[in-house]
Motif scaffolding. Structure first.
Motif, PDB file in Angstrom:
ATOM      1  N   THR A 124      18.651   7.673  57.987  1.00 62.91           N
ATOM      2  CA  THR A 124      17.337   7.666  57.770  1.00 62.91           C
ATOM      3  C   THR A 124      16.645   8.549  56.861  1.00 62.91           C
ATOM      4  O   THR A 124      15.540   8.355  56.380  1.00 62.91           O
ATOM      5  CB  THR A 124      16.706   7.644  59.231  1.00 62.91           C
ATOM      6  N   LEU A 125      17.460   9.640  56.663  1.00 66.57           N
ATOM      7  CA  LEU A 125      16.812  10.751  55.776  1.00 66.57           C
ATOM      8  C   LEU A 125      17.126  10.211  54.087  1.00 66.57           C
ATOM      9  O   LEU A 125      16.326  11.052  53.422  1.00 66.57           O
ATOM     10  CB  LEU A 125      17.376  12.064  55.734  1.00 66.57           C
ATOM     11  N   ARG A 126      17.770   9.212  53.898  1.00 71.88           N
ATOM     12  CA  ARG A 126      17.864   8.916  52.572  1.00 71.88           C
ATOM     13  C   ARG A 126      16.456   8.326  51.789  1.00 71.88           C
ATOM     14  O   ARG A 126      15.402   8.038  52.815  1.00 71.88           O
ATOM     15  CB  ARG A 126      18.809   7.453  52.497  1.00 71.88           C
ATOM     16  N   ALA A 127      16.403   8.301  50.721  1.00 67.01           N
ATOM     17  CA  ALA A 127      15.353   7.798  49.979  1.00 67.01           C
ATOM     18  C   ALA A 127      14.900   6.313  50.477  1.00 67.01           C
ATOM     19  O   ALA A 127      15.641   5.598  50.990  1.00 67.01           O
ATOM     20  CB  ALA A 127      15.420   7.685  48.582  1.00 67.01           C
ATOM     21  N   ALA A 128      13.472   5.917  50.739  1.00 67.80           N
ATOM     22  CA  ALA A 128      13.288   4.647  51.216  1.00 67.80           C
ATOM     23  C   ALA A 128      13.619   3.536  50.327  1.00 67.80           C
ATOM     24  O   ALA A 128      13.644   3.530  49.389  1.00 67.80           O
ATOM     25  CB  ALA A 128      11.474   4.766  51.539  1.00 67.80           C
ATOM     26  N   PRO A 129      14.037   2.451  51.027  1.00 64.46           N
ATOM     27  CA  PRO A 129      14.765   1.421  50.123  1.00 64.46           C
ATOM     28  C   PRO A 129      13.545   0.671  49.465  1.00 64.46           C
ATOM     29  O   PRO A 129      12.444   0.384  50.118  1.00 64.46           O
ATOM     30  CB  PRO A 129      15.324   0.401  51.521  1.00 64.46           C
ATOM     31  N   VAL A 130      13.988   0.004  48.468  1.00 56.87           N
ATOM     32  CA  VAL A 130      12.959  -0.812  47.718  1.00 56.87           C
ATOM     33  C   VAL A 130      12.680  -2.158  48.409  1.00 56.87           C
ATOM     34  O   VAL A 130      12.009  -2.833  48.399  1.00 56.87           O
ATOM     35  CB  VAL A 130      13.374  -0.851  46.301  1.00 56.87           C
ATOM     36  N   SER A 131      14.049  -2.511  48.882  1.00 53.37           N
ATOM     37  CA  SER A 131      14.230  -3.957  49.543  1.00 53.37           C
ATOM     38  C   SER A 131      14.464  -3.942  50.893  1.00 53.37           C
ATOM     39  O   SER A 131      15.210  -3.193  51.578  1.00 53.37           O
ATOM     40  CB  SER A 131      15.485  -4.735  48.767  1.00 53.37           C
TER      41      SER A 131
ATOM     42  N   ALA B 175      17.803  -3.087  53.103  1.00 52.47           N
ATOM     43  CA  ALA B 175      17.955  -2.070  54.332  1.00 52.47           C
ATOM     44  C   ALA B 175      18.135  -2.429  55.494  1.00 52.47           C
ATOM     45  O   ALA B 175      19.111  -1.774  56.183  1.00 52.47           O
ATOM     46  CB  ALA B 175      16.445  -1.434  54.359  1.00 52.47           C
ATOM     47  N   LEU B 176      17.738  -3.739  55.906  1.00 51.43           N
ATOM     48  CA  LEU B 176      18.253  -4.001  57.209  1.00 51.43           C
ATOM     49  C   LEU B 176      19.600  -4.701  57.338  1.00 51.43           C
ATOM     50  O   LEU B 176      20.252  -4.443  58.319  1.00 51.43           O
ATOM     51  CB  LEU B 176      17.400  -5.328  57.518  1.00 51.43           C
ATOM     52  N   THR B 177      20.054  -5.036  56.231  1.00 50.56           N
ATOM     53  CA  THR B 177      21.461  -5.571  55.989  1.00 50.56           C
ATOM     54  C   THR B 177      22.375  -4.275  56.318  1.00 50.56           C
ATOM     55  O   THR B 177      23.455  -4.227  57.019  1.00 50.56           O
ATOM     56  CB  THR B 177      21.772  -5.878  54.547  1.00 50.56           C
TER      57      THR B 177
ATOM     58  N   ALA C  24       5.118   1.596  51.092  1.00 50.39           N
ATOM     59  CA  ALA C  24       4.702   2.078  52.545  1.00 50.39           C
ATOM     60  C   ALA C  24       4.791   1.095  53.671  1.00 50.39           C
ATOM     61  O   ALA C  24       5.384   1.128  54.891  1.00 50.39           O
ATOM     62  CB  ALA C  24       3.101   2.161  52.588  1.00 50.39           C
ATOM     63  N   ALA C  25       4.799  -0.366  53.215  1.00 54.02           N
ATOM     64  CA  ALA C  25       5.173  -1.378  54.288  1.00 54.02           C
ATOM     65  C   ALA C  25       6.610  -1.287  54.194  1.00 54.02           C
ATOM     66  O   ALA C  25       7.037  -1.693  55.580  1.00 54.02           O
ATOM     67  CB  ALA C  25       4.361  -2.845  53.549  1.00 54.02           C
ATOM     68  N   VAL C  26       7.364  -1.437  53.250  1.00 55.23           N
ATOM     69  CA  VAL C  26       8.833  -1.441  53.274  1.00 55.23           C
ATOM     70  C   VAL C  26       9.521  -0.400  54.223  1.00 55.23           C
ATOM     71  O   VAL C  26      10.089  -0.599  55.168  1.00 55.23           O
ATOM     72  CB  VAL C  26       9.663  -1.619  51.903  1.00 55.23           C
ATOM     73  N   THR C  27       8.768   0.898  54.140  1.00 56.58           N
ATOM     74  CA  THR C  27       8.984   1.986  54.928  1.00 56.58           C
ATOM     75  C   THR C  27       8.838   1.799  56.445  1.00 56.58           C
ATOM     76  O   THR C  27       9.579   2.150  57.158  1.00 56.58           O
ATOM     77  CB  THR C  27       8.607   3.212  54.628  1.00 56.58           C
TER      78      THR C  27
ATOM     79  N   ASP D  56      11.408 -15.834  51.590  1.00 58.10           N
ATOM     80  CA  ASP D  56      11.724 -14.954  50.484  1.00 58.10           C
ATOM     81  C   ASP D  56      10.752 -13.486  50.522  1.00 58.10           C
ATOM     82  O   ASP D  56       9.697 -13.744  50.908  1.00 58.10           O
ATOM     83  CB  ASP D  56      11.332 -15.773  49.138  1.00 58.10           C
ATOM     84  N   GLU D  57      11.425 -12.626  50.265  1.00 56.02           N
ATOM     85  CA  GLU D  57      10.901 -11.299  50.432  1.00 56.02           C
ATOM     86  C   GLU D  57       9.635 -11.260  49.377  1.00 56.02           C
ATOM     87  O   GLU D  57      10.058 -11.386  48.117  1.00 56.02           O
ATOM     88  CB  GLU D  57      11.893 -10.201  50.346  1.00 56.02           C
ATOM     89  N   PRO D  58       8.541 -10.894  49.838  1.00 61.59           N
ATOM     90  CA  PRO D  58       7.340 -10.677  48.689  1.00 61.59           C
ATOM     91  C   PRO D  58       7.640  -9.341  47.934  1.00 61.59           C
ATOM     92  O   PRO D  58       8.310  -8.576  48.546  1.00 61.59           O
ATOM     93  CB  PRO D  58       6.115 -10.792  49.671  1.00 61.59           C
TER      94      PRO D  58
END
Length: 359
Positions: free
Chosen positions: A234-241, A245-247, A270-273, A263-265
């Motif tokens: 969880t300390l890694r950089a926040a994922p773009v997708s 991340a969930l996979t 901030a929302a992804v994180t 389909d992912e918008p």
């Protein structure tokens, strides 16, 4: 550099639609000379501008070449438009420049567009400044430029605010993870130390008890290793997708299954994180506190927002007796930061369901 679509994505499309309707009405109402080829070129020019915006959006960046190409297409559309209403397209020039290159570029190009309009009037219409119609056109165009620049400023501030929220959220997350590592790892290490001492004490007197203590110590070490891997992940950089991340979350734990609908918008960071951290927190709680053997993560990408639901078959708990435990307060606060909400349903012996929605 950021594309126009990351600021206020509907503005350009709305302006293109208005210009198209105005041009078609002017032609179909018989107000022009009826040149079909000119009308077709006008429509094709607007289609090319819209296609350029789509290419820019897909590339995710906006070099100066896009701005120059858009400006050239605006001139072509304005030349083909008999109604003369297409000059409103040039309001988008400072708007795009502001979002892409900054405030100074937006203001400079806004002033340049206004100067070009005045120069055009001066060349084509003698004493234009005495004509109320031309003065009105100039006033309306100037007002449009002011509103476009103001909207770009609002979009820019909103974007900066979202980045700041993401930064603050990351700082809060690091502090929480530090506490989790300290408390969780410290607990396991203490348990290991106690079991090893027990094994040493009973080694000669009760070999079976000593062997059991060693087994317990090995299990505590394995749990500590799993906790450390989860926390470090969880300390890694926040994922773009969010999908990726969930996979990855499911791949790290064989009791976790993920289902994604839609389909992912183009979610902001901030929302992804928020959604990613909520899933991590819910899974961790289900495994650590709920003793769950199956955790299901379901994500639905809808037209009005994204919905994340994490359900487990764990022990559950009494919500009335645990209002702030299990990280529930942190989940709700994190969701509220991006305008979303978090709800939790649980009963003793019936598992837990955590739902997070982000608009």
């Amino acid at each position: 550099m950021t594309s126009i679509r990351s600021g206020v994505p509907w503005v350009s499309g709305a302006v293109y639609g208005i210009v198209l309707l105005a041009g078609l009405y002017y032609a179909l109402a018989g107000l022009g000379d009826g040149d079909v080829a000119r009308l077709a070129g006008f429509v094709a020019g607007l289609a090319a501008v819209a296609a350029l915006d789509e290419v820019e959006r897909r590339l995710g960046r906006a070099p100066a070449a896009f701005l120059v190409a858009r400006l050239a297409l605006f001139f072509a559309v304005a030349a083909l438009d008999e109604s003369g209403l297409s000059r409103v397209l040039f309001v988008l020039v400072p708007f795009t420049a502001y979002l892409t290159f900054g405030r100074r570029a937006g203001l400079v190009l806004g002033g340049l567009c206004l100067a070009l309009l005045v120069a055009g009037f001066a060349v084509r219409v003698p004493d234009w400044y005495r004509d109320v119609e031309y003065l009105s056109d100039l006033l309306m165009f100037g007002t449009g430029l002011v509103l476009a620049i103001a909207m770009a400023e609002v979009a820019t501030r909103e974007r900066r605010a979202s980045a700041k929220v993401a930064e603050l959220s990351a700082a809060t997350e690091r502090n929480r993870l530090a506490r989790d590592i300290h408390d969780g790892l410290g607990h396991h290490l203490t348990a290991i130390a106690i079991q090893l001492e027990k094994a040493t004490a009973f080694r000669d007197r009760d070999p079976q008890a000593a062997e059991q203590a060693l087994t317990d110590a090995r299990e505590s070490a394995a749990r500590a290793l799993r906790d450390v891997r989860t926390s470090v992940g969880t300390l890694r950089a926040a994922p773009v997708s969010l999908r990726a991340a969930l996979t990855e979350l499911a791949e790290r734990d064989d009791v976790v299954t993920v289902r994604i609908d839609g389909d992912e918008p183009d979610l902001d960071q901030a929302a992804v994180t928020t959604l990613h951290r909520a899933a991590q927190e819910a899974v961790t709680n289900a495994r650590r506190h709920g003793r769950a053997t199956s955790v299901r993560v379901a994500v639905t990408f809808g037209a009005t927002g994204t919905r994340l639901v994490v359900t487990d078959d764990g022990r559950g708990f009494d919500l009335t007796a645990c209002r702030t435990g299990f990280g529930l307060l942190g989940l709700r606060e994190r969701a509220a930061l991006v305008g979303g909400e978090c709800t939790v349903d649980s009963e003793p012996g019936a598992g837990t369901s955590v739902t997070v929605t982000v608009p």
